[in-house]
Scaffold this motif. Sequence first.
Motif, PDB file in Angstrom:
ATOM      1  N   SER A   1      42.488  38.838  42.172  1.00 37.80           N
ATOM      2  CA  SER A   1      42.495  37.694  41.258  1.00 37.80           C
ATOM      3  C   SER A   1      42.371  36.362  41.985  1.00 37.80           C
ATOM      4  CB  SER A   1      43.776  37.707  40.418  1.00 37.80           C
ATOM      5  OG  SER A   1      44.918  37.407  41.203  1.00 37.80           O
ATOM      6  N   GLN A   2      42.454  36.378  43.307  1.00 36.58           N
ATOM      7  CA  GLN A   2      42.232  35.154  44.096  1.00 36.58           C
ATOM      8  C   GLN A   2      40.748  34.925  44.373  1.00 36.58           C
ATOM      9  OE1 GLN A   2      45.196  33.533  44.585  1.00 36.58           O
ATOM     10  NE2 GLN A   2      45.991  35.341  43.523  1.00 36.58           N
ATOM     11  N   ASN A   3      39.935  35.939  44.073  1.00 38.29           N
ATOM     12  CA  ASN A   3      38.508  35.865  44.403  1.00 38.29           C
ATOM     13  C   ASN A   3      37.702  35.544  43.148  1.00 38.29           C
ATOM     14  OD1 ASN A   3      35.794  36.415  45.168  1.00 38.29           O
ATOM     15  ND2 ASN A   3      36.525  37.751  46.799  1.00 38.29           N
ATOM     16  N   PRO A   4      37.076  34.375  43.068  1.00 45.87           N
ATOM     17  CA  PRO A   4      36.354  33.988  41.854  1.00 45.87           C
ATOM     18  C   PRO A   4      35.130  34.844  41.568  1.00 45.87           C
ATOM     19  CG  PRO A   4      35.854  32.460  43.626  1.00 45.87           C
ATOM     20  CD  PRO A   4      36.957  33.345  44.120  1.00 45.87           C
ATOM     21  N   PHE A   5      34.668  35.604  42.551  1.00 44.82           N
ATOM     22  CA  PHE A   5      33.511  36.469  42.325  1.00 44.82           C
ATOM     23  C   PHE A   5      33.889  37.770  41.610  1.00 44.82           C
ATOM     24  CE2 PHE A   5      32.249  33.661  45.772  1.00 44.82           C
ATOM     25  CZ  PHE A   5      30.987  33.258  45.348  1.00 44.82           C
ATOM     26  N   ILE A   6      35.200  37.998  41.432  1.00 42.22           N
ATOM     27  CA  ILE A   6      35.664  39.118  40.612  1.00 42.22           C
ATOM     28  C   ILE A   6      35.674  38.663  39.162  1.00 42.22           C
ATOM     29  CG2 ILE A   6      37.564  40.684  40.090  1.00 42.22           C
ATOM     30  CD1 ILE A   6      36.421  41.330  42.771  1.00 42.22           C
ATOM     31  N   GLY A   7      34.867  39.299  38.330  1.00 46.16           N
ATOM     32  CA  GLY A   7      34.806  38.911  36.924  1.00 46.16           C
ATOM     33  C   GLY A   7      36.039  39.354  36.157  1.00 46.16           C
ATOM     34  N   TYR A   8      36.333  40.635  36.219  1.00 47.23           N
ATOM     35  CA  TYR A   8      37.614  41.109  35.708  1.00 47.23           C
ATOM     36  C   TYR A   8      37.911  42.465  36.325  1.00 47.23           C
ATOM     37  CZ  TYR A   8      35.809  44.579  32.305  1.00 47.23           C
ATOM     38  OH  TYR A   8      35.230  45.671  31.717  1.00 47.23           O
TER      39      TYR A   8
ATOM     40  N   ALA B   1      39.568  33.361  35.760  1.00 45.13           N
ATOM     41  CA  ALA B   1      38.383  32.907  35.030  1.00 45.13           C
ATOM     42  C   ALA B   1      38.368  31.404  34.779  1.00 45.13           C
ATOM     43  CB  ALA B   1      38.290  33.645  33.694  1.00 45.13           C
ATOM     44  N   ARG B   2      39.539  30.792  34.686  1.00 48.80           N
ATOM     45  CA  ARG B   2      39.589  29.382  34.272  1.00 48.80           C
ATOM     46  C   ARG B   2      38.946  28.443  35.278  1.00 48.80           C
ATOM     47  NH1 ARG B   2      44.272  27.829  30.175  1.00 48.80           N
ATOM     48  NH2 ARG B   2      42.744  26.160  29.973  1.00 48.80           N
ATOM     49  N   THR B   3      38.914  28.822  36.552  1.00 49.88           N
ATOM     50  CA  THR B   3      38.333  27.931  37.575  1.00 49.88           C
ATOM     51  C   THR B   3      37.298  28.670  38.427  1.00 49.88           C
ATOM     52  OG1 THR B   3      40.143  28.458  39.106  1.00 49.88           O
ATOM     53  CG2 THR B   3      40.415  26.508  37.704  1.00 49.88           C
ATOM     54  N   ARG B   4      36.640  29.658  37.820  1.00 47.51           N
ATOM     55  CA  ARG B   4      35.739  30.530  38.564  1.00 47.51           C
ATOM     56  C   ARG B   4      34.636  29.752  39.282  1.00 47.51           C
ATOM     57  NH1 ARG B   4      35.509  35.376  38.099  1.00 47.51           N
ATOM     58  NH2 ARG B   4      36.261  35.476  35.939  1.00 47.51           N
ATOM     59  N   TYR B   5      33.847  28.975  38.549  1.00 42.83           N
ATOM     60  CA  TYR B   5      32.707  28.283  39.162  1.00 42.83           C
ATOM     61  C   TYR B   5      33.166  27.204  40.138  1.00 42.83           C
ATOM     62  CZ  TYR B   5      29.647  30.695  35.904  1.00 42.83           C
ATOM     63  OH  TYR B   5      28.966  31.675  35.208  1.00 42.83           O
ATOM     64  N   ALA B   6      34.274  26.539  39.812  1.00 44.09           N
ATOM     65  CA  ALA B   6      34.776  25.489  40.695  1.00 44.09           C
ATOM     66  C   ALA B   6      35.149  26.039  42.066  1.00 44.09           C
ATOM     67  CB  ALA B   6      35.981  24.805  40.055  1.00 44.09           C
ATOM     68  N   ARG B   7      35.540  27.326  42.122  1.00 40.56           N
ATOM     69  CA  ARG B   7      35.893  27.933  43.405  1.00 40.56           C
ATOM     70  C   ARG B   7      34.719  28.686  44.040  1.00 40.56           C
ATOM     71  NH1 ARG B   7      39.764  31.819  42.483  1.00 40.56           N
ATOM     72  NH2 ARG B   7      39.362  31.716  40.250  1.00 40.56           N
ATOM     73  N   MET B   8      33.766  29.117  43.226  1.00 42.23           N
ATOM     74  CA  MET B   8      32.572  29.779  43.759  1.00 42.23           C
ATOM     75  C   MET B   8      31.668  28.822  44.543  1.00 42.23           C
ATOM     76  SD  MET B   8      30.834  32.134  40.832  1.00 42.23           S
ATOM     77  CE  MET B   8      31.365  33.788  40.403  1.00 42.23           C
TER      78      MET B   8
END
Length: 305
Positions: A85-92, A284-291
């Motif tokens: 869950s720390q990795n934004p490239f994990i969708g779910y 999911a809430r900050t996925r792109y911001a961290r990608m």
Amino acid sequence: MGEPIMEELEFLVEILEKHPLDSLKKIAEEEGIDYYRLKRLYDKYYGKYLTVSAIISLKRLGLRTYVAFLTVPPDRLLEVGVRMSQNPFIGYMNPGYGFKNGLSIIFYTPDDQRDKIDEFLSQYADDYEYYEARAYPYDGDDNFGNWDLSYDYAPLLDILKWNARTPITEIARELGKSRPTVRYMINRLREEDILLEFVPMIDMNVHDRAVIGLTKELDESVLERFKEYEIMVGVLPGYGYIFEWYFSSKEDLGSKVLEFSGYVEKLLIEYFEPTFKELNDKNARTRYARMVKKDGSGYRSILEF
């Protein structure tokens, strides 16, 4: 929180499909619906079981979608889930048991980082299998774009993906931009075919189980045979197809397995657990911001997290 009344939830979905971003008062006027009835349903379900989400072209952004199934011992499920869950490239990710016992996941990989997938997955499990997933029917298009926007667009995409009905004033405040600038940014995303549409999305917590099946041959009669169920179909290029059937734990699991096993070669039961939902939602809430790199030059490495 009580279980949703499906007739009410489906009514709200139908209304928001027609008016995804309109105010409740405008919707009530145009549809001839009692405003207070609509507001009661909206307050009851929106943000709990239903949100309006931006549909974003991952292909245009240069992201490939994969499904993976990992063997993880039961006593390590939560530990691995927290790390994922720390990795934004994990969708779910969710616990799953069947042809692999451990975790069922969706993840995204920048087009130019496909050679890192095995190293990426081996951070979480020694035994796994994965497949690229495309929409059904498969159009065969293999032209992927890349990230060519400034970094500011990354948190904007997060907001629109999480809740597209977020007021422009609130979006502007979160991004530190003016409202006209935010409108310009959204229009640009539309013009560049990154932002495709806004649609109401029913949350997975409406159901708490799913049957996942993989098959090399698609028997299209299955779509008609089980049309009363919520079924998602995807294409796994080079392998075949993936089915996912959603249902409640109150329904008989054994009958589900018997019903669907005749249509697939591999089968797994997925469990939508509250703890994993919380981890998935937070990610999911900050996925792109961290990608995306802070200078907007492209994506960070999938191995960084």
